[in-house]
Enzyme design. Structure first.
Site, PDB file in Angstrom:
ATOM      1  N   ASN A 161      -2.047   0.408   6.721  1.00  0.00           N
ATOM      2  CA  ASN A 161      -1.485  -0.814   7.285  1.00  0.00           C
ATOM      3  C   ASN A 161      -0.624  -1.633   6.302  1.00  0.00           C
ATOM      4  O   ASN A 161      -0.505  -2.845   6.408  1.00  0.00           O
ATOM      5  CB  ASN A 161      -2.589  -1.661   7.926  1.00  0.00           C
ATOM      6  N   TYR A 163     -12.372  -1.965  -3.716  1.00  0.00           N
ATOM      7  CA  TYR A 163     -12.858  -2.072  -2.332  1.00  0.00           C
ATOM      8  C   TYR A 163     -14.383  -1.973  -2.218  1.00  0.00           C
ATOM      9  O   TYR A 163     -14.900  -1.651  -1.146  1.00  0.00           O
ATOM     10  CB  TYR A 163     -12.179  -1.025  -1.452  1.00  0.00           C
ATOM     11  N   GLU A 209      -9.597 -10.872  -7.501  1.00  0.00           N
ATOM     12  CA  GLU A 209      -8.642  -9.769  -7.317  1.00  0.00           C
ATOM     13  C   GLU A 209      -7.425  -9.917  -8.239  1.00  0.00           C
ATOM     14  O   GLU A 209      -6.907  -8.930  -8.740  1.00  0.00           O
ATOM     15  CB  GLU A 209      -8.214  -9.691  -5.849  1.00  0.00           C
ATOM     16  N   HIS A 249      -2.198  -5.412   1.605  1.00  0.00           N
ATOM     17  CA  HIS A 249      -3.491  -6.058   1.436  1.00  0.00           C
ATOM     18  C   HIS A 249      -3.237  -7.493   0.999  1.00  0.00           C
ATOM     19  O   HIS A 249      -2.310  -7.743   0.228  1.00  0.00           O
ATOM     20  CB  HIS A 249      -4.314  -5.362   0.339  1.00  0.00           C
ATOM     21  N   LYS A 251       0.818  -1.218   0.000  1.00  0.00           N
ATOM     22  CA  LYS A 251       0.000   0.000   0.000  1.00  0.00           C
ATOM     23  C   LYS A 251       0.857   1.276   0.000  1.00  0.00           C
ATOM     24  O   LYS A 251       2.060   1.226   0.271  1.00  0.00           O
ATOM     25  CB  LYS A 251      -0.931  -0.039   1.222  1.00  0.00           C
TER      26      LYS A 251
HETATM   27  P1  ATP Z   1      -6.995  -6.104   3.523  1.00  0.00           P
HETATM   28  O1  ATP Z   1      -8.358  -6.413   2.929  1.00  0.00           O
HETATM   29  O2  ATP Z   1      -6.487  -4.727   3.136  1.00  0.00           O
HETATM   30  O3  ATP Z   1      -5.999  -7.180   3.310  1.00  0.00           O
HETATM   31  P2  ATP Z   1      -8.013  -6.885   6.060  1.00  0.00           P
HETATM   32  O4  ATP Z   1      -8.674  -8.003   5.334  1.00  0.00           O
HETATM   33  O5  ATP Z   1      -7.118  -7.214   7.203  1.00  0.00           O
HETATM   34  O6  ATP Z   1      -7.151  -6.008   5.089  1.00  0.00           O
HETATM   35  P3  ATP Z   1     -10.551  -5.518   5.973  1.00  0.00           P
HETATM   36  O7  ATP Z   1     -11.520  -5.646   7.082  1.00  0.00           O
HETATM   37  O8  ATP Z   1     -10.803  -6.266   4.700  1.00  0.00           O
HETATM   38  O9  ATP Z   1      -9.081  -5.847   6.545  1.00  0.00           O
HETATM   39  O10 ATP Z   1     -10.411  -3.964   5.649  1.00  0.00           O
HETATM   40  C1  ATP Z   1      -9.835  -3.549   4.446  1.00  0.00           C
HETATM   41  C2  ATP Z   1      -8.943  -2.375   4.709  1.00  0.00           C
HETATM   42  O11 ATP Z   1      -9.722  -1.275   5.132  1.00  0.00           O
HETATM   43  C3  ATP Z   1      -7.894  -2.568   5.830  1.00  0.00           C
HETATM   44  O12 ATP Z   1      -6.736  -3.219   5.427  1.00  0.00           O
HETATM   45  C4  ATP Z   1      -7.627  -1.140   6.223  1.00  0.00           C
HETATM   46  O13 ATP Z   1      -6.693  -0.512   5.335  1.00  0.00           O
HETATM   47  C5  ATP Z   1      -8.987  -0.479   6.059  1.00  0.00           C
HETATM   48  N1  ATP Z   1      -9.697  -0.462   7.346  1.00  0.00           N
HETATM   49  C6  ATP Z   1     -10.268  -1.515   7.975  1.00  0.00           C
HETATM   50  N2  ATP Z   1     -10.830  -1.142   9.142  1.00  0.00           N
HETATM   51  C7  ATP Z   1     -10.599   0.193   9.248  1.00  0.00           C
HETATM   52  C8  ATP Z   1     -10.917   1.192  10.231  1.00  0.00           C
HETATM   53  N3  ATP Z   1     -11.575   0.875  11.322  1.00  0.00           N
HETATM   54  N4  ATP Z   1     -10.493   2.453   9.995  1.00  0.00           N
HETATM   55  C9  ATP Z   1      -9.823   2.789   8.871  1.00  0.00           C
HETATM   56  N5  ATP Z   1      -9.502   1.909   7.908  1.00  0.00           N
HETATM   57  C10 ATP Z   1      -9.872   0.630   8.083  1.00  0.00           C
HETATM   58 MG    MG Z   2      -9.853  -7.768   3.535  1.00  0.00          MG
END
Ligand code: ATP
Ligand code: MG
Length: 137
Positions: free
Chosen positions: A112, A49, A126, A115, A9
């Site tokens: 974070n 997303y 994806e 992804h 990211k």
């Molecule tokens: P990813 O899909 O990016 O691999 P993940 O599966 O661990 O991460 P998801 O729940 O799918 O997490 O959320 C997708 C992304 O949205 C997260 O990686 C993060 O960048 C963002 N995100 C998730 N929760 C929050 C939050 N509470 N506040 C801000 N951003 C968030």
């Molecule tokens: Mg995810």
């Protein structure tokens, strides 16, 4: 043998962490079988997303993903989807295990660093969002 879609990211590409993150994948036995650096438009980020479009952080997430270049990649290995998620660590870096990418590099739950696809169906979708079959070797 399984494949998963990974994205390094903007917070990580900006801090020049691509190589360090790739080393974590390779040390875990994941092979990078496709990789490119691209800058997402807001529209592409929004589409990628789309599953999160009702979540309160959706707008912020799309803006972040389009803010700087990202590195999109296909990782291959036995149980690649689960293995990749293990190497990434928990979504929130405060909850991520020692040695994981998010523990070491993530700035916040939003920024974070990485992804990874979460299931075989989403991995297939994806991967085809970013790559044609010929680009994966
Ligand atoms: P990813 O899909 O990016 O691999 P993940 O599966 O661990 O991460 P998801 O729940 O799918 O997490 O959320 C997708 C992304 O949205 C997260 O990686 C993060 O960048 C963002 N995100 C998730 N929760 C929050 C939050 N509470 N506040 C801000 N951003 C968030
Ligand atoms: Mg995810």
């Amino acid at each position: 043998i399984e494949r998963t879609l990974s994205i390094i990211k903007p917070d990580a590409t900006k801090r020049n962490l691509t190589g360090k993150i790739n080393a974590k994948f390779e040390e875990a036995g994941l092979r990078i079988v496709a990789q490119k650096r691209i800058q997402l438009t807001m529209e592409q980020a929004g589409k990628f997303y789309e599953v999160h479009k009702e979540r309160p952080f959706y707008g912020e997430l799309c803006e972040f993903m389009a803010s700087e270049p990202v590195v999109v990649q296909v990782l291959e290995g036995e149980g690649a989807i689960a293995k990749n998620r293990e190497v990434m660590g928990a979504t929130n870096p405060a909850e991520a295990d020692e040695g994981t990418i998010r523990k070491e590099y993530a700035l916040s739950v939003g920024e974070n660093s990485v992804h990874g696809s979460d299931a075989p169906e989403t991995a297939a979708e994806e991967i085809s969002f970013f790559f044609s079959g010929l680009e994966i070797v």
